[in-house]
Structures are given as C-alpha cells and as structure tokens.
Design a protein around this motif. Sequence first.
Motif, PDB file in Angstrom:
ATOM      1  N   SER A   1     -44.188  -4.726  10.582  1.00  0.00           N
ATOM      2  CA  SER A   1     -42.798  -4.415  10.890  1.00  0.00           C
ATOM      3  C   SER A   1     -42.363  -5.305  12.041  1.00  0.00           C
ATOM      4  O   SER A   1     -43.171  -5.723  12.859  1.00  0.00           O
ATOM      5  CB  SER A   1     -42.630  -2.940  11.263  1.00  0.00           C
ATOM      6  OG  SER A   1     -43.431  -2.630  12.380  1.00  0.00           O
ATOM      7  N   ALA A   2     -41.098  -5.610  12.055  1.00  0.00           N
ATOM      8  CA  ALA A   2     -40.546  -6.448  13.119  1.00  0.00           C
ATOM      9  C   ALA A   2     -39.302  -5.771  13.655  1.00  0.00           C
ATOM     10  O   ALA A   2     -38.627  -5.032  12.945  1.00  0.00           O
ATOM     11  CB  ALA A   2     -40.211  -7.838  12.599  1.00  0.00           C
ATOM     12  N   GLY A   3     -39.024  -6.044  14.893  1.00  0.00           N
ATOM     13  CA  GLY A   3     -37.853  -5.464  15.519  1.00  0.00           C
ATOM     14  C   GLY A   3     -37.297  -6.403  16.571  1.00  0.00           C
ATOM     15  O   GLY A   3     -37.771  -7.528  16.742  1.00  0.00           O
ATOM     16  N   PHE A   4     -36.321  -5.903  17.278  1.00  0.00           N
ATOM     17  CA  PHE A   4     -35.620  -6.682  18.279  1.00  0.00           C
ATOM     18  C   PHE A   4     -35.814  -5.995  19.616  1.00  0.00           C
ATOM     19  O   PHE A   4     -35.671  -4.790  19.724  1.00  0.00           O
ATOM     20  CB  PHE A   4     -34.136  -6.729  17.910  1.00  0.00           C
ATOM     21  CG  PHE A   4     -33.268  -7.379  18.933  1.00  0.00           C
ATOM     22  CD1 PHE A   4     -33.188  -8.753  19.011  1.00  0.00           C
ATOM     23  CD2 PHE A   4     -32.526  -6.621  19.821  1.00  0.00           C
ATOM     24  CE1 PHE A   4     -32.371  -9.368  19.956  1.00  0.00           C
ATOM     25  CE2 PHE A   4     -31.705  -7.214  20.759  1.00  0.00           C
ATOM     26  CZ  PHE A   4     -31.638  -8.589  20.823  1.00  0.00           C
ATOM     27  N   GLY A   5     -36.179  -6.760  20.607  1.00  0.00           N
ATOM     28  CA  GLY A   5     -36.334  -6.221  21.953  1.00  0.00           C
ATOM     29  C   GLY A   5     -35.673  -7.156  22.944  1.00  0.00           C
ATOM     30  O   GLY A   5     -35.339  -8.284  22.614  1.00  0.00           O
TER      31      GLY A   5
ATOM     32  N   VAL B   1     -39.509 -19.520  15.037  1.00  0.00           N
ATOM     33  CA  VAL B   1     -38.867 -18.275  14.615  1.00  0.00           C
ATOM     34  C   VAL B   1     -38.277 -17.579  15.849  1.00  0.00           C
ATOM     35  O   VAL B   1     -38.833 -16.613  16.358  1.00  0.00           O
ATOM     36  CB  VAL B   1     -39.875 -17.340  13.897  1.00  0.00           C
ATOM     37  CG1 VAL B   1     -39.155 -16.144  13.304  1.00  0.00           C
ATOM     38  CG2 VAL B   1     -40.629 -18.072  12.816  1.00  0.00           C
ATOM     39  N   PRO B   2     -37.132 -18.064  16.317  1.00  0.00           N
ATOM     40  CA  PRO B   2     -36.554 -17.486  17.522  1.00  0.00           C
ATOM     41  C   PRO B   2     -35.759 -16.198  17.297  1.00  0.00           C
ATOM     42  O   PRO B   2     -35.504 -15.464  18.238  1.00  0.00           O
ATOM     43  CB  PRO B   2     -35.643 -18.594  18.043  1.00  0.00           C
ATOM     44  CG  PRO B   2     -35.263 -19.355  16.826  1.00  0.00           C
ATOM     45  CD  PRO B   2     -36.459 -19.288  15.914  1.00  0.00           C
TER      46      PRO B   2
ATOM     47  N   ASP C   1     -34.003 -15.963  11.373  1.00  0.00           N
ATOM     48  CA  ASP C   1     -34.948 -17.017  11.000  1.00  0.00           C
ATOM     49  C   ASP C   1     -36.172 -16.430  10.299  1.00  0.00           C
ATOM     50  O   ASP C   1     -36.660 -16.989   9.321  1.00  0.00           O
ATOM     51  CB  ASP C   1     -35.384 -17.810  12.236  1.00  0.00           C
ATOM     52  CG  ASP C   1     -34.210 -18.536  12.874  1.00  0.00           C
ATOM     53  OD1 ASP C   1     -33.493 -19.249  12.158  1.00  0.00           O
ATOM     54  OD2 ASP C   1     -34.014 -18.369  14.086  1.00  0.00           O
ATOM     55  N   LEU C   2     -36.652 -15.306  10.782  1.00  0.00           N
ATOM     56  CA  LEU C   2     -37.812 -14.652  10.152  1.00  0.00           C
ATOM     57  C   LEU C   2     -37.499 -14.290   8.704  1.00  0.00           C
ATOM     58  O   LEU C   2     -38.323 -14.484   7.808  1.00  0.00           O
ATOM     59  CB  LEU C   2     -38.198 -13.397  10.936  1.00  0.00           C
ATOM     60  CG  LEU C   2     -39.294 -12.537  10.315  1.00  0.00           C
ATOM     61  CD1 LEU C   2     -40.618 -13.285  10.269  1.00  0.00           C
ATOM     62  CD2 LEU C   2     -39.439 -11.222  11.073  1.00  0.00           C
ATOM     63  N   LEU C   3     -36.311 -13.787   8.461  1.00  0.00           N
ATOM     64  CA  LEU C   3     -35.958 -13.328   7.116  1.00  0.00           C
ATOM     65  C   LEU C   3     -35.784 -14.455   6.110  1.00  0.00           C
ATOM     66  O   LEU C   3     -35.758 -14.215   4.906  1.00  0.00           O
ATOM     67  CB  LEU C   3     -34.709 -12.445   7.180  1.00  0.00           C
ATOM     68  CG  LEU C   3     -34.904 -11.152   7.979  1.00  0.00           C
ATOM     69  CD1 LEU C   3     -33.595 -10.387   8.049  1.00  0.00           C
ATOM     70  CD2 LEU C   3     -36.009 -10.304   7.395  1.00  0.00           C
TER      71      LEU C   3
ATOM     72  N   ALA D   1     -43.321 -10.669   6.081  1.00  0.00           N
ATOM     73  CA  ALA D   1     -44.371  -9.749   6.524  1.00  0.00           C
ATOM     74  C   ALA D   1     -45.661 -10.497   6.847  1.00  0.00           C
ATOM     75  O   ALA D   1     -46.349 -10.179   7.821  1.00  0.00           O
ATOM     76  CB  ALA D   1     -44.630  -8.682   5.467  1.00  0.00           C
ATOM     77  N   ALA D   2     -45.994 -11.498   6.063  1.00  0.00           N
ATOM     78  CA  ALA D   2     -47.199 -12.290   6.330  1.00  0.00           C
ATOM     79  C   ALA D   2     -47.056 -13.031   7.656  1.00  0.00           C
ATOM     80  O   ALA D   2     -48.018 -13.118   8.430  1.00  0.00           O
ATOM     81  CB  ALA D   2     -47.455 -13.277   5.195  1.00  0.00           C
ATOM     82  N   HIS D   3     -45.867 -13.536   7.934  1.00  0.00           N
ATOM     83  CA  HIS D   3     -45.665 -14.226   9.208  1.00  0.00           C
ATOM     84  C   HIS D   3     -45.820 -13.247  10.377  1.00  0.00           C
ATOM     85  O   HIS D   3     -46.463 -13.569  11.369  1.00  0.00           O
ATOM     86  CB  HIS D   3     -44.291 -14.886   9.277  1.00  0.00           C
ATOM     87  CG  HIS D   3     -44.046 -15.518  10.606  1.00  0.00           C
ATOM     88  ND1 HIS D   3     -44.623 -16.720  10.952  1.00  0.00           N
ATOM     89  CD2 HIS D   3     -43.351 -15.083  11.684  1.00  0.00           C
ATOM     90  CE1 HIS D   3     -44.275 -17.003  12.205  1.00  0.00           C
ATOM     91  NE2 HIS D   3     -43.507 -16.038  12.659  1.00  0.00           N
ATOM     92  N   VAL D   4     -45.246 -12.069  10.241  1.00  0.00           N
ATOM     93  CA  VAL D   4     -45.342 -11.067  11.309  1.00  0.00           C
ATOM     94  C   VAL D   4     -46.812 -10.711  11.572  1.00  0.00           C
ATOM     95  O   VAL D   4     -47.240 -10.610  12.716  1.00  0.00           O
ATOM     96  CB  VAL D   4     -44.522  -9.801  10.954  1.00  0.00           C
ATOM     97  CG1 VAL D   4     -44.820  -8.656  11.906  1.00  0.00           C
ATOM     98  CG2 VAL D   4     -43.028 -10.128  10.964  1.00  0.00           C
TER      99      VAL D   4
END
Length: 60
Positions: free
Chosen positions: A7-11, A36-37, A41-43, A49-52
């Motif tokens: 999972s990814a999020g914003f902080g 991936v700033p 960009d991640l999406l 998910a593999a990148h995360v």
Amino acid sequence: MKREPSSAGFGTRTSEGPSLVTLREGQLVDITSKAVPTMRDLLYFDDPAAHVRSAQGWVI
C-alpha cells in the motif's frame, strides 16, 4: 512465502515536504525518489504494487 500487502500513501515531512510512503512491518517508510516523486508517477508504473514492495526508503 507470506508476502506483506502493498500500500502507498501520502505524508508530509516538515523538512522535506510531501512524501510517498508505505507501511512496512509496522513502520512508515518514505519511498519518495527522483524516479517516483509523486503518487501520480507511481500510478503510471505497469505494476505499482511491485515498485512499492521493492522501493528503498527510510523510516520516518
């Protein structure tokens, strides 16, 4: 082999500004990079998910 969910999020880090983060073993990890700033960009990755899961980062 048990694989941890991805999972990814914003902080926001006071000194660094916005960060792309993930939760690993109960710790919040900043995985922001030049490649991936942002979440946008991640999406664009074929397999975000593999990148995360594989991205290096530091605990915040």
